[in-house]
Each structure stands twice: as C-alpha cells, then as structure tokens.
Write an enzyme that holds these catalytic residues in place. Structure first.
Site, PDB file in Angstrom:
ATOM      1  CG  HIS A 195       9.510 -12.216 -50.737  1.00 51.77           C
ATOM      2  ND1 HIS A 195       8.582 -11.400 -50.393  1.00 51.77           N
ATOM      3  CD2 HIS A 195       9.343 -13.518 -50.674  1.00 51.77           C
ATOM      4  CE1 HIS A 195       7.531 -12.336 -50.234  1.00 51.77           C
ATOM      5  NE2 HIS A 195       8.171 -13.423 -50.361  1.00 51.77           N
ATOM      6  CB  ILE A 210      18.156 -13.887 -39.602  1.00 57.54           C
ATOM      7  CG1 ILE A 210      18.348 -12.565 -40.390  1.00 57.54           C
ATOM      8  CG2 ILE A 210      18.644 -13.742 -38.177  1.00 57.54           C
ATOM      9  CD1 ILE A 210      19.504 -11.821 -40.685  1.00 57.54           C
TER      10      ILE A 210
END
Ligand SMILES: Cc1cc2nc3c(=O)[nH]c(=O)nc-3n(C[C@H](O)[C@H](O)[C@H](O)COP(=O)(O)O)c2cc1C
Length: 300
Positions: A195, A229
């Site tokens: 997170h 990512i």
C-alpha cells in the site's frame, strides 16, 4: 561509520524491481498475445488499474479521475479497481461500464462494510474486497479521512466472503501466513502489496512473491502484485515470478491528470505494448507460459 538508512518501502521496492534483469531468447520466438483468462473471464491484458480513491476532476474536466481511469480500463479490456468511496461515487464508477472490483476499507463500523459490499453487488460490481493493510496506524487503529478502522478477524473475513456471490479480493497480503489464511477463508484473489509503503522496511512484493506462490501451490487463489509497477517490463517480472496479473498505480497519475481518458489509455497501451515486446523477446507467446527462466535475479 556514517551511512544512510532507507526505511521507505517504496524506495526499497524500486531498487529490488530494478535489480531483476531479463535475458533474451529470440530464435523461434513469435509476437506474443497478452490476453489472460482471469476468474472465468477474458481480459486483453494482465495489467490492472489500482484501487484508488479521492481523485478529483482534473483540469476542470467533467469526470473525476476515478471515472476517467475506469473508462480507459473498459476501453482497454482491463480489470478495474477502486478504493475508499461512498455508494453514490461507486454508482458513478459502475456507470462507466468498467468491470470493477470494489475494495472496501476495514471500517470500524461493520455495518458500513456490509452495506458497501452489498451495494457493490447490487449495482453489478465484478468483485469485492478489503484492504487489510489499512487497519493499523501509528496511534493504534487507523483513522482515514475521519473514518475509524478496526481489526478484521478471520471470522469476519469469512463472513464477508460467504455473504457474496462475487469473487473476494484481499488487498495488502505480504506474507505466506496471510496468503494461506486468505486461501482457507475462501478468497478468490490476493493483492500482494504494501500500500505504497505504509510499513517501514516492507519487503518488496516481488521479493516475497515466490514464497507466497509456493505457499498457495494447489490452492485456487489468483495473485495480483502492486507497488511501484510502471512499465511492461515490471509487469513481466511479476508474471515471471508467479503473479497472474499486476496493477499499475501512481505511475499512471501524470498521464491521467494531463490527458484524462485518452492520456491514461495511452499509458495503459504503452505498458501492455512493452509487455508484449518483452514476452516476444523472451520466447513466451502467451501469458500463462511465462516463467522465471529468462530472469536474472539479484545475488542474495
Ligand atoms: C491517491 C491514492 C488513493 C488510494 N486509495 C486507496 C484506497 O482507497 N484503497 C486501497 O486499497 N488502496 C488505495 N491506494 C493504494 C493503491 O491501491 C496502491 O496499493 C498503492 O498506491 C501502491 O501502488 P503504486 O506504488 O503503484 O502507487 C491509494 C493510492 C493512492 C496514490
């Protein structure tokens, strides 16, 4: 001796991702197909959107950023995720037509958890889930924009999972122990994530992924990776280490803010195009074939 310590999991994760290198395997290789089968449905890409919340209308445009990326996800045949929001906002997300998983917060108000999950199902959500990595904060239990969070027990998670016909996603898994609990409780998918660095020194999702994959061997649980990512090569590394899909996150924000649906759509296209290129250059014609045989891992 003075040295700089780095506790920021975002930075540790970026370094780890970049330390994984890719070999080339070209002879007999063909142009790859990036489509996937995921929980009974075909998607054009294993790239998914992040469970975001609180994105405003950028540059005075009509739709909020949340709706804009949802439209782009639909246009590009991707599975869409959204995070913390009230039901009226979720209804607007559903109006985009995107196949969407609603990640509900671990609210202390358990009635709110159940209401948001039931509402999501009633308006046609594709899946529901919870980000269990937002339970605790530095003062004890977390408070997110004035809303109190609370502990979520195995029994509570089981009851959410049993109360819905939709696939249930647990977001914020970062150990084999939690992954195994998710499997035993009946979750259909986990998001391996810290997170955006909530936990100092959190292990990079890709570093723990092989351990989680091994723990889930023989269990019917899909694995999605997020955190840091930003490219097709990053997505390829996730797939090669055992993920079924990967979610981009903050890396899409500049394209979204600047260019709305088209801007973020071009970003998604670029990530998927690079994934296809890397797959083709490493001899994998389809996503389900990808393994770690073309990765060079950092030395232990
Ligand atoms: C603006 C913003 C809002 C977010 N809201 C949520 C949320 O409501 N629920 C959730 O599970 N994750 C939320 N996240 C976390 C993301 O889903 C994701 O796990 C995190 O950003 C890590 O991915 P990244 O490094 O690619 O950004 C949010 C992240 C950002 C930047």
């Amino acid at each position: 001796m003075a040295y700089n310590r780095v506790s920021d999991a975002n930075e540790i994760t970026a370094r780890y991702l970049d330390s994984i290198l890719i070999k080339q395997r070209l002879i007999d290789s063909v142009v790859a197909d990036t489509s996937i089968e995921f929980l009974g449905e075909t998607f054009q890409s294993p790239v998914m959107t992040p469970a975001f919340s609180h994105l405003v209308q950028f540059k005075g445009r009509e739709l909020t950023g949340l709706e804009e990326y949802s439209v782009a996800a639909k246009d590009h045949g991707m599975l869409n995720f959204v995070g913390m929001m009230e039901n009226d906002m979720f209804e607007k997300i559903m109006a985009t037509g995107a196949k969407t998983v609603r990640i509900v917060k671990p609210y202390a108000d358990n009635g709110k958890v159940r209401d948001q999950m039931q509402f999501a199902e009633s308006v046609g959500a594709w899946g529901i889930g919870m980000d269990i990595d937002h339970i605790f904060g530095n003062q004890g239990l977390d408070v997110v924009i004035g809303e109190k969070m609370d502990v979520q027990t195995s029994d509570m998670l089981r009851s959410y999972i049993e109360s819905t016909k939709l696939p249930f996603f647990v977001k914020g898994v970062l150990s084999a122990d939690d992954a195994l609990k998710c499997a035993d409780l009946g979750a259909k998918a986990i998001l391996v994530s810290h997170h955006h660095g909530r936990l100092p020194y959190a292990v990079p999702p890709l570093q723990i992924l092989p351990e989680i994959k091994a723990a889930l061997s023989g269990k019917d649980v899909k694995i999605i990776v997020d955190c840091g990512i930003s490219s097709g090569a990053d997505v390829y590394k996730c797939l090669a280490l055992g993920a079924d899909a990967a979610a981009v996150g903050r890396s899409m924000l500049p394209s979204l803010e600047d260019g709305g649906v088209d801007g973020v759509g071009s970003f998604f296209q670029g990530v998927n195009d690079e994934l296809r290129f890397v797959m083709s250059c490493t001899g994998f014609s389809k996503v389900s074939d990808i393994d770690d045989s073309c990765l060079v891992m950092p030395r232990a």
